[in-house]
Design a protein around this motif. Structure first.
Motif, PDB file in Angstrom:
ATOM      1  N   PHE A   5      -7.240 -31.645 -33.813  1.00 56.55           N
ATOM      2  CA  PHE A   5      -6.538 -31.054 -34.930  1.00 56.55           C
ATOM      3  C   PHE A   5      -7.470 -31.024 -36.135  1.00 56.55           C
ATOM      4  O   PHE A   5      -8.504 -31.691 -36.145  1.00 56.55           O
ATOM      5  CB  PHE A   5      -5.212 -31.768 -35.229  1.00 56.55           C
ATOM      6  N   THR A   6      -7.113 -30.258 -37.127  1.00 55.80           N
ATOM      7  CA  THR A   6      -7.974 -30.031 -38.287  1.00 55.80           C
ATOM      8  C   THR A   6      -7.225 -30.377 -39.563  1.00 55.80           C
ATOM      9  O   THR A   6      -6.052 -30.065 -39.704  1.00 55.80           O
ATOM     10  CB  THR A   6      -8.406 -28.553 -38.333  1.00 55.80           C
ATOM     11  N   LEU A   7      -7.952 -31.033 -40.468  1.00 53.77           N
ATOM     12  CA  LEU A   7      -7.418 -31.318 -41.794  1.00 53.77           C
ATOM     13  C   LEU A   7      -8.496 -31.047 -42.828  1.00 53.77           C
ATOM     14  O   LEU A   7      -9.668 -31.345 -42.583  1.00 53.77           O
ATOM     15  CB  LEU A   7      -7.018 -32.792 -41.937  1.00 53.77           C
ATOM     16  N   PRO A   8      -8.108 -30.555 -43.999  1.00 57.09           N
ATOM     17  CA  PRO A   8      -9.078 -30.463 -45.082  1.00 57.09           C
ATOM     18  C   PRO A   8      -9.431 -31.878 -45.564  1.00 57.09           C
ATOM     19  O   PRO A   8      -8.625 -32.803 -45.466  1.00 57.09           O
ATOM     20  CB  PRO A   8      -8.345 -29.690 -46.179  1.00 57.09           C
ATOM     21  N   TYR A   9     -10.624 -32.025 -46.086  1.00 55.00           N
ATOM     22  CA  TYR A   9     -11.106 -33.320 -46.555  1.00 55.00           C
ATOM     23  C   TYR A   9     -10.108 -33.980 -47.514  1.00 55.00           C
ATOM     24  O   TYR A   9      -9.803 -35.164 -47.389  1.00 55.00           O
ATOM     25  CB  TYR A   9     -12.466 -33.153 -47.250  1.00 55.00           C
ATOM     26  N   THR A  10      -9.574 -33.226 -48.462  1.00 56.28           N
ATOM     27  CA  THR A  10      -8.651 -33.773 -49.460  1.00 56.28           C
ATOM     28  C   THR A  10      -7.406 -34.361 -48.796  1.00 56.28           C
ATOM     29  O   THR A  10      -6.974 -35.464 -49.131  1.00 56.28           O
ATOM     30  CB  THR A  10      -8.241 -32.684 -50.472  1.00 56.28           C
ATOM     31  N   THR A  11      -6.838 -33.663 -47.843  1.00 58.57           N
ATOM     32  CA  THR A  11      -5.656 -34.153 -47.135  1.00 58.57           C
ATOM     33  C   THR A  11      -5.997 -35.396 -46.329  1.00 58.57           C
ATOM     34  O   THR A  11      -5.226 -36.368 -46.309  1.00 58.57           O
ATOM     35  CB  THR A  11      -5.094 -33.055 -46.214  1.00 58.57           C
ATOM     36  N   PHE A  12      -7.137 -35.393 -45.662  1.00 60.73           N
ATOM     37  CA  PHE A  12      -7.567 -36.557 -44.886  1.00 60.73           C
ATOM     38  C   PHE A  12      -7.720 -37.772 -45.799  1.00 60.73           C
ATOM     39  O   PHE A  12      -7.254 -38.864 -45.480  1.00 60.73           O
ATOM     40  CB  PHE A  12      -8.873 -36.253 -44.161  1.00 60.73           C
ATOM     41  N   ARG A  13      -8.340 -37.580 -46.930  1.00 60.48           N
ATOM     42  CA  ARG A  13      -8.548 -38.684 -47.873  1.00 60.48           C
ATOM     43  C   ARG A  13      -7.214 -39.269 -48.326  1.00 60.48           C
ATOM     44  O   ARG A  13      -7.055 -40.479 -48.402  1.00 60.48           O
ATOM     45  CB  ARG A  13      -9.361 -38.207 -49.076  1.00 60.48           C
ATOM     46  N   LYS A  14      -6.237 -38.420 -48.585  1.00 58.54           N
ATOM     47  CA  LYS A  14      -4.934 -38.881 -49.076  1.00 58.54           C
ATOM     48  C   LYS A  14      -4.121 -39.603 -47.997  1.00 58.54           C
ATOM     49  O   LYS A  14      -3.284 -40.448 -48.321  1.00 58.54           O
ATOM     50  CB  LYS A  14      -4.125 -37.702 -49.618  1.00 58.54           C
ATOM     51  N   LYS A  69      -5.161 -43.649 -43.686  1.00 64.75           N
ATOM     52  CA  LYS A  69      -4.641 -44.713 -42.823  1.00 64.75           C
ATOM     53  C   LYS A  69      -3.765 -44.143 -41.713  1.00 64.75           C
ATOM     54  O   LYS A  69      -3.950 -44.463 -40.536  1.00 64.75           O
ATOM     55  CB  LYS A  69      -3.864 -45.731 -43.652  1.00 64.75           C
ATOM     56  N   GLU A  70      -2.819 -43.300 -42.067  1.00 61.40           N
ATOM     57  CA  GLU A  70      -1.906 -42.725 -41.078  1.00 61.40           C
ATOM     58  C   GLU A  70      -2.653 -41.815 -40.100  1.00 61.40           C
ATOM     59  O   GLU A  70      -2.381 -41.821 -38.896  1.00 61.40           O
ATOM     60  CB  GLU A  70      -0.794 -41.916 -41.764  1.00 61.40           C
ATOM     61  N   THR A  71      -3.585 -41.044 -40.630  1.00 65.97           N
ATOM     62  CA  THR A  71      -4.336 -40.115 -39.782  1.00 65.97           C
ATOM     63  C   THR A  71      -5.219 -40.864 -38.795  1.00 65.97           C
ATOM     64  O   THR A  71      -5.282 -40.516 -37.608  1.00 65.97           O
ATOM     65  CB  THR A  71      -5.191 -39.169 -40.651  1.00 65.97           C
ATOM     66  N   MET A  72      -5.877 -41.913 -39.252  1.00 61.56           N
ATOM     67  CA  MET A  72      -6.732 -42.680 -38.347  1.00 61.56           C
ATOM     68  C   MET A  72      -5.902 -43.399 -37.286  1.00 61.56           C
ATOM     69  O   MET A  72      -6.325 -43.515 -36.137  1.00 61.56           O
ATOM     70  CB  MET A  72      -7.614 -43.626 -39.140  1.00 61.56           C
ATOM     71  N   ARG A  73      -4.721 -43.857 -37.633  1.00 59.80           N
ATOM     72  CA  ARG A  73      -3.829 -44.477 -36.652  1.00 59.80           C
ATOM     73  C   ARG A  73      -3.432 -43.441 -35.593  1.00 59.80           C
ATOM     74  O   ARG A  73      -3.419 -43.722 -34.400  1.00 59.80           O
ATOM     75  CB  ARG A  73      -2.584 -45.034 -37.363  1.00 59.80           C
ATOM     76  N   ARG A  74      -3.136 -42.220 -36.027  1.00 66.40           N
ATOM     77  CA  ARG A  74      -2.780 -41.144 -35.087  1.00 66.40           C
ATOM     78  C   ARG A  74      -3.942 -40.868 -34.143  1.00 66.40           C
ATOM     79  O   ARG A  74      -3.748 -40.715 -32.928  1.00 66.40           O
ATOM     80  CB  ARG A  74      -2.419 -39.873 -35.854  1.00 66.40           C
ATOM     81  N   ILE A  75      -5.139 -40.783 -34.687  1.00 64.67           N
ATOM     82  CA  ILE A  75      -6.326 -40.528 -33.866  1.00 64.67           C
ATOM     83  C   ILE A  75      -6.473 -41.619 -32.816  1.00 64.67           C
ATOM     84  O   ILE A  75      -6.720 -41.336 -31.636  1.00 64.67           O
ATOM     85  CB  ILE A  75      -7.586 -40.441 -34.753  1.00 64.67           C
ATOM     86  N   LEU A 135     -11.079 -32.677 -36.756  1.00 68.21           N
ATOM     87  CA  LEU A 135     -12.123 -32.011 -37.519  1.00 68.21           C
ATOM     88  C   LEU A 135     -11.719 -32.063 -38.986  1.00 68.21           C
ATOM     89  O   LEU A 135     -10.641 -31.604 -39.347  1.00 68.21           O
ATOM     90  CB  LEU A 135     -12.275 -30.556 -37.066  1.00 68.21           C
ATOM     91  N   VAL A 136     -12.574 -32.661 -39.811  1.00 74.45           N
ATOM     92  CA  VAL A 136     -12.337 -32.711 -41.257  1.00 74.45           C
ATOM     93  C   VAL A 136     -13.194 -31.611 -41.863  1.00 74.45           C
ATOM     94  O   VAL A 136     -14.421 -31.609 -41.725  1.00 74.45           O
ATOM     95  CB  VAL A 136     -12.721 -34.082 -41.847  1.00 74.45           C
TER      96      VAL A 136
END
Length: 83
Positions: free
Chosen positions: A2-11, A14-20, A28-29
């Motif tokens: 899945f893809t996220l913009p850098y700003t969204t990933f930064r915000k 924690k939740e995104t890394m847990r999902r990964i 992809l950031v």
């Protein structure tokens, strides 16, 4: 993947890394400059990928793995001493 913009990933790091990690997913950031894009994956998945590349790039090791897989399917496994 899945893809996220850098700003969204930064915000939501924690939740995104847990999902990964939990979903064994890859992300992809993206940045404004595509040359700055990065891929994020779990360490276990990365190490597995690197081991697969190592086996694939070594013809003798690759042949031995395929032979072992074939023997396992055929039920003709042989025991070998560890290398």
């Amino acid at each position: 993947m899945f893809t996220l913009p850098y700003t969204t990933f930064r915000k939501s790091m924690k939740e995104t890394m847990r999902r990964i990690h939990d979903d064994a997913d890859v992300m992809l950031v993206t940045n404004r400059d595509p040359a700055d894009n990065v891929v994020v994956m779990s360490q276990d998945d990365y190490e597995s990928l690197m081991e697969t590349l190592r086996v694939q790039s070594n013809p003798d090791l690759h042949r031995r793995v395929l032979s072992g897989m074939r023997q396992s399917v055929e039920g003709t496994e042989e025991e070998y001493d560890e290398l």
